[in-house]
Design an enzyme around this catalytic site. Structure first.
Site, PDB file in Angstrom:
ATOM      1  N   ARG A 190       0.887  -1.172   0.000  1.00 14.80           N
ATOM      2  CA  ARG A 190       0.000   0.000   0.000  1.00 14.80           C
ATOM      3  C   ARG A 190       0.915   1.208   0.000  1.00 14.80           C
ATOM      4  O   ARG A 190       1.662   1.430   0.962  1.00 14.80           O
ATOM      5  CB  ARG A 190      -0.923   0.003   1.216  1.00 14.80           C
ATOM      6  N   CYS A 204     -16.384   2.016   0.675  1.00 20.59           N
ATOM      7  CA  CYS A 204     -15.267   1.122   0.998  1.00 20.59           C
ATOM      8  C   CYS A 204     -14.851   1.227   2.464  1.00 20.59           C
ATOM      9  O   CYS A 204     -14.175   0.340   2.977  1.00 20.59           O
ATOM     10  CB  CYS A 204     -14.094   1.373   0.068  1.00 20.59           C
ATOM     11  N   ARG A 211     -14.052  -8.442   1.963  1.00 19.50           N
ATOM     12  CA  ARG A 211     -12.629  -8.217   1.716  1.00 19.50           C
ATOM     13  C   ARG A 211     -11.842  -9.493   2.051  1.00 19.50           C
ATOM     14  O   ARG A 211     -10.880  -9.842   1.374  1.00 19.50           O
ATOM     15  CB  ARG A 211     -12.095  -7.045   2.569  1.00 19.50           C
ATOM     16  N   GLN A 236     -10.353  -3.610  -3.386  1.00 20.06           N
ATOM     17  CA  GLN A 236     -11.677  -3.149  -2.969  1.00 20.06           C
ATOM     18  C   GLN A 236     -12.728  -3.532  -4.005  1.00 20.06           C
ATOM     19  O   GLN A 236     -13.852  -3.916  -3.667  1.00 20.06           O
ATOM     20  CB  GLN A 236     -11.669  -1.625  -2.768  1.00 20.06           C
ATOM     21  N   ASP A 273     -17.020   7.612  -1.764  1.00 20.82           N
ATOM     22  CA  ASP A 273     -15.799   7.456  -0.967  1.00 20.82           C
ATOM     23  C   ASP A 273     -15.543   8.796  -0.265  1.00 20.82           C
ATOM     24  O   ASP A 273     -16.204   9.801  -0.570  1.00 20.82           O
ATOM     25  CB  ASP A 273     -14.626   7.071  -1.888  1.00 20.82           C
ATOM     26  N   HIS A 311      -7.347   0.978  -6.471  1.00 19.99           N
ATOM     27  CA  HIS A 311      -7.629   0.157  -5.285  1.00 19.99           C
ATOM     28  C   HIS A 311      -8.328  -1.128  -5.765  1.00 19.99           C
ATOM     29  O   HIS A 311      -9.508  -1.357  -5.476  1.00 19.99           O
ATOM     30  CB  HIS A 311      -8.521   0.944  -4.317  1.00 19.99           C
TER      31      HIS A 311
HETATM   32  N1   CP Z   1     -11.331   0.194   2.312  1.00 18.96           N
HETATM   33  C1   CP Z   1     -10.073  -0.010   2.754  1.00 18.96           C
HETATM   34  O1   CP Z   1      -9.141  -0.246   1.974  1.00 18.96           O
HETATM   35  O2   CP Z   1      -9.965  -0.031   4.109  1.00 18.96           O
HETATM   36  P1   CP Z   1      -8.604   0.112   4.892  1.00 18.96           P
HETATM   37  O3   CP Z   1      -7.996   1.444   4.547  1.00 18.96           O
HETATM   38  O4   CP Z   1      -8.998  -0.003   6.341  1.00 18.96           O
HETATM   39  O5   CP Z   1      -7.681  -1.020   4.484  1.00 18.96           O
END
Ligand code: CP
Length: 299
Positions: A104, A258, A286, A134, A218, A131
């Protein structure tokens, strides 16, 4: 390098993605039935989190454990990356130590640099550009609730940032129509919009949501944009998703976010509890979709 990476949805074919989603639902049922399924025994996932996470981290870590493997959580400031060891050197070294790596990162080019020299598969756990993990959970959730998303109508309201970008790619991979509404200065990436013929932009959230089968939003300020909070709150006025806006959608529409959500900003205070909201199942998926992804990539 021959490793197959998952940096965006375009890295996998439509058939591959459909297979992963179908498998995610199977793994969900196996897990609920208490069946132990451990195809990744002896395998190790390294997870590099430059930015914070709850869902992505826990889903990958719990997922690797349930599949019989092991996950290692790494923060750049606790590794030599934080002392300037180049991304490429780190990728070469980790390739000889673990079987798969998830990153990430704020800057998608770091992900590309890592993947370019990694001889093990690399997963994008979110970058400023995409992403994709997601989207696996979102597609699984829609399909479980409503059947195929092909030729359905999806509305994305809010910031034309990484999740919106991924929805544009998903409109191609999963063959749905996507209508995006953002303030003009936060319009989505022009190249992606031009390339994805099923995606288009409209000025008002009401127009975007009209008749939609799925409505998505979002946060207005993503990680790395904390210094723009006040100006973004101002710019996004009129783009909050609430139950009145959802009333413009199809009567059978679903709402997804998300998470984490900012109640009172991009959504009204009570929207997550609206009967059309499936955000908790979306978050739970997830786990299953990322397990299916790991199983697919580690074969
Ligand atoms: N939606 C998402 O990626 O959540 P986190 O940032 O908690 O991983």
């Amino acid at each position: 390098m021959t490793a197959k990476h998952f940096l965006s949805l375009m890295d996998f074919s439509r058939d591959d993605l459909a297979q992963i989603i179908e498998r995610a639902s199977e793994l969900k049922h196996l897990h609920a039935a208490g069946v132990h399924h451990r195809p990744l025994e002896g395998k190790t996932l390294a997870m590099i989190f430059e930015l914070k996470s709850t869902r992505t981290r826990v889903a990958f870590e719990a997922g690797m454990h349930q599949l019989g493997g092991h996950a290692i959580f790494l923060r750049p400031d606790e590794t030599q990356l934080g002392r300037g060891e180049p991304v490429g050197d780190t990728a070469r070294v980790l390739s000889s130590l673990v079987d798969i790596v998830m990153l990430r990162v704020l800057d998608h080019t770091d992900l590309n640099s890592f993947a370019a020299v990694s001889s093990v598969p690399v997963i994008n756990g979110m970058s400023n550009r995409f992403h994709p993990c997601q989207l696996l959970a979102d597609m699984q959730t829609f399909i479980e609730k409503r059947g195929s998303i092909r030729d359905q109508s999806v509305a994305f309201i809010g910031d034309g940032y990484n999740l919106c970008n991924s929805y544009m790619l998903a409109s191609d991979r999963f063959e749905f129509d996507l209508t995006i509404s953002t303030p003009p200065e936060f319009r989505p990436n022009k190249d992606l919009l031009d390339k994805n013929r099923r995606a288009h932009w409209v000025a008002t959230p009401q127009e975007a949501v009209s008749g939609a089968n799925l409505v998505v939003t979002d946060v207005w300020s993503s990680m790395g944009q904390e210094n723009q909070l006040a100006e973004r709150r101002e710019a996004f006025q009129g783009f909050q998703v609430d139950s009145n806006l959802l009333d413009h959608a199809d009567t059978n529409a679903l709402f997804m976010h998300c998470l984490p959500a900012h109640r009172g900003e991009e959504i009204s205070v009570d929207l997550l509890e609206d009967p059309r909201s499936v955000v908790w199942e979306e978050a739970g998926n997830r786990l299953h979709s990322q397990k299916a992804l790991l199983e697919f990539m580690l074969g």
